[in-house]
Write a protein that holds these residues in place. Structure first.
Motif, mmCIF file in Angstrom:
data_model
loop_
_atom_site.group_PDB
_atom_site.id
_atom_site.type_symbol
_atom_site.label_atom_id
_atom_site.label_comp_id
_atom_site.label_asym_id
_atom_site.label_seq_id
_atom_site.Cartn_x
_atom_site.Cartn_y
_atom_site.Cartn_z
ATOM 1 N N LEU A 1 33.944 32.872 53.258
ATOM 2 C CA LEU A 1 33.903 33.804 52.137
ATOM 3 C C LEU A 1 32.474 34.115 51.725
ATOM 4 O O LEU A 1 31.592 33.250 51.772
ATOM 5 N N PHE A 2 32.266 35.363 51.310
ATOM 6 C CA PHE A 2 30.993 35.749 50.713
ATOM 7 C C PHE A 2 30.915 35.192 49.299
ATOM 8 O O PHE A 2 31.940 34.873 48.685
ATOM 9 N N PRO A 3 29.703 35.073 48.747
ATOM 10 C CA PRO A 3 29.579 34.548 47.374
ATOM 11 C C PRO A 3 30.394 35.329 46.350
ATOM 12 O O PRO A 3 30.986 34.742 45.441
ATOM 13 N N THR A 4 30.450 36.672 46.475
ATOM 14 C CA THR A 4 31.233 37.464 45.525
ATOM 15 C C THR A 4 32.715 37.154 45.654
ATOM 16 O O THR A 4 33.438 37.116 44.653
ATOM 17 N N GLU A 5 33.177 36.933 46.875
ATOM 18 C CA GLU A 5 34.583 36.602 47.090
ATOM 19 C C GLU A 5 34.904 35.220 46.542
ATOM 20 O O GLU A 5 35.995 34.987 46.017
ATOM 21 N N ARG A 6 33.961 34.304 46.667
ATOM 22 C CA ARG A 6 34.176 32.973 46.111
ATOM 23 C C ARG A 6 34.282 33.026 44.595
ATOM 24 O O ARG A 6 35.141 32.364 43.998
ATOM 25 N N ARG A 7 33.410 33.812 43.963
ATOM 26 C CA ARG A 7 33.476 33.938 42.507
ATOM 27 C C ARG A 7 34.799 34.547 42.081
ATOM 28 O O ARG A 7 35.379 34.164 41.064
ATOM 29 N N LEU A 8 35.282 35.521 42.864
ATOM 30 C CA LEU A 8 36.561 36.144 42.541
ATOM 31 C C LEU A 8 37.690 35.123 42.601
ATOM 32 O O LEU A 8 38.559 35.079 41.726
ATOM 33 N N VAL A 9 37.694 34.283 43.636
ATOM 34 C CA VAL A 9 38.734 33.262 43.768
ATOM 35 C C VAL A 9 38.641 32.254 42.629
ATOM 36 O O VAL A 9 39.664 31.845 42.060
ATOM 37 N N TYR A 10 37.415 31.851 42.276
ATOM 38 C CA TYR A 10 37.244 30.898 41.181
ATOM 39 C C TYR A 10 37.809 31.449 39.877
ATOM 40 O O TYR A 10 38.352 30.699 39.054
ATOM 41 N N ARG A 11 37.683 32.748 39.686
ATOM 42 C CA ARG A 11 38.178 33.354 38.452
ATOM 43 C C ARG A 11 39.688 33.535 38.461
ATOM 44 O O ARG A 11 40.349 33.339 37.438
ATOM 45 N N LEU A 12 40.218 33.925 39.605
ATOM 46 C CA LEU A 12 41.627 34.304 39.652
ATOM 47 C C LEU A 12 42.566 33.137 39.929
ATOM 48 O O LEU A 12 43.716 33.159 39.490
ATOM 49 N N ALA A 13 42.111 32.139 40.672
ATOM 50 C CA ALA A 13 42.999 31.039 41.055
ATOM 51 C C ALA A 13 43.636 30.340 39.852
ATOM 52 O O ALA A 13 44.852 30.115 39.843
ATOM 53 N N PRO A 14 42.858 29.986 38.817
ATOM 54 C CA PRO A 14 43.518 29.352 37.661
ATOM 55 C C PRO A 14 44.545 30.260 36.996
ATOM 56 O O PRO A 14 45.590 29.793 36.533
ATOM 57 N N VAL A 15 44.265 31.564 36.959
ATOM 58 C CA VAL A 15 45.198 32.505 36.340
ATOM 59 C C VAL A 15 46.490 32.579 37.154
ATOM 60 O O VAL A 15 47.595 32.642 36.600
ATOM 61 N N VAL A 16 46.362 32.569 38.486
ATOM 62 C CA VAL A 16 47.543 32.602 39.355
ATOM 63 C C VAL A 16 48.431 31.395 39.079
ATOM 64 O O VAL A 16 49.656 31.522 38.941
ATOM 65 N N VAL A 17 47.820 30.228 38.986
ATOM 66 C CA VAL A 17 48.588 29.003 38.753
ATOM 67 C C VAL A 17 49.265 29.048 37.384
ATOM 68 O O VAL A 17 50.454 28.714 37.248
ATOM 69 N N VAL A 18 48.524 29.469 36.367
ATOM 70 C CA VAL A 18 49.086 29.512 35.011
ATOM 71 C C VAL A 18 50.249 30.498 34.944
ATOM 72 O O VAL A 18 51.302 30.197 34.361
ATOM 73 N N LEU A 19 50.094 31.675 35.555
ATOM 74 C CA LEU A 19 51.166 32.669 35.529
ATOM 75 C C LEU A 19 52.389 32.185 36.305
ATOM 76 O O LEU A 19 53.533 32.422 35.893
ATOM 77 N N PHE A 20 52.154 31.521 37.429
ATOM 78 C CA PHE A 20 53.277 31.012 38.215
ATOM 79 C C PHE A 20 54.058 29.966 37.418
ATOM 80 O O PHE A 20 55.294 30.009 37.352
ATOM 81 N N VAL A 21 53.338 29.027 36.808
ATOM 82 C CA VAL A 21 53.993 27.997 36.001
ATOM 83 C C VAL A 21 54.710 28.634 34.817
ATOM 84 O O VAL A 21 55.831 28.239 34.462
ATOM 85 N N ALA A 22 54.081 29.638 34.190
ATOM 86 C CA ALA A 22 54.714 30.323 33.061
ATOM 87 C C ALA A 22 56.014 30.982 33.490
ATOM 88 O O ALA A 22 57.012 30.956 32.750
#
Length: 249
Positions: free
Chosen positions: A98-119
């Motif tokens: 992954l490029f640095p920008t892609e890594r930052r995107l994953v860092y931002r979105l991954a917690p949201v994905v988990v929270v929404l899935f659990v919700a």
């Protein structure tokens, strides 16, 4: 603005190395899942007792049905317990590419994905599942009694809960696509008439084959779509305010 990196600046690995790395990650994930499932086996009687409180006595009609169902319960609990390790192994496998920008995107979105899935799972378990069971079991009479097999009930349970974990990702999808400039916010507002039809089609595909389950998934999906359209407008204003056009956040 994203940082420009050439492909030569990224670490490279031959195909054999990637395959060996993938095999190692899968092996670690599999061992952890199996170990967690083995420990979860001792919790299956309590889980069956809890499920029985919702629908009454559960039965089985084939010799292996009860055992297979208990194994499925243990494997599901084991998967939940092993999920952090599996996600970390998956992340460590894709991280070098992954490029640095892609890594930052994953860092931002991954917690949201988990929270929404659990919700979504929590919403389906405590809101939708009781409503559906109350509706369907309400057709019992003196001459019609519910005799539910454990395998069929587990299939029904998975068909009700898991789809909500997926459809709860809709606001995140609309936000991300608009934030990076792929889809304008006005697109989501113009598709409402089609979304209504698609919501009921998705409800028919992801839930047990009855119109009530279909509607109970379609209605929250439409609500989530409206939330997604709203957050998409906010994402577009943020992107335009920063002077960004089609870039990663």
């Amino acid at each position: 603005m994203p940082v420009s990196l050439s492909e030569s600046s990224l670490p490279t690995m031959p195909l054999s190395g990637h395959l060996a790395e993938l095999r190692r990650r899968l092996l670690v994930s599999g061992i952890v899942w199996i170990a967690a499932s083995a420990m979860a086996w001792f919790l299956t009687p309590a889980v069956v007792s809890y499920l029985g409180e919702r629908v009454g006595r559960l039965v089985f009609v084939t010799p292996a049905e009860a055992f297979v169902s208990l194994v499925k319960i243990a494997m599901t609990l084991g998967l939940v317990a092993a999920a952090p390790v599996i996600l970390v192994e998956a992340w460590l496998f894709v991280l070098p590419g992954l490029f640095p920008t892609e890594r930052r995107l994953v860092y931002r979105l991954a917690p949201v994905v988990v929270v929404l899935f659990v919700a979504g799972i929590v919403f389906s378990w405590f809101v939708m599942l009781p409503l559906m069971l109350s509706f369907f079991l309400g057709f019992q009479t003196e001459r019609i009694h519910a005799t539910i097999t454990i395998a069929r009930f587990l299939s029904f349970l998975m068909g009700v809960t898991l789809p909500f974990g997926l459809v709860f990702q809709l606001p995140l999808v609309t936000y991300t696509l608009t934030r990076i400039g792929v889809v304008p916010a006005r697109f989501w507002a113009r598709q409402r008439r089609y979304v209504v039809l698609m919501a009921f089609i998705v409800g028919a595909l992801l839930t047990p084959p009855d119109p009530v389950s279909q509607a109970l998934l379609a209605i929250p999906l439409l609500f989530l779509y409206e939330i997604g359209a709203w957050v998409a407008r906010r994402a577009e204003r943020l992107r335009v305010g920063r002077g960004e056009e089609g870039v990663w956040p």
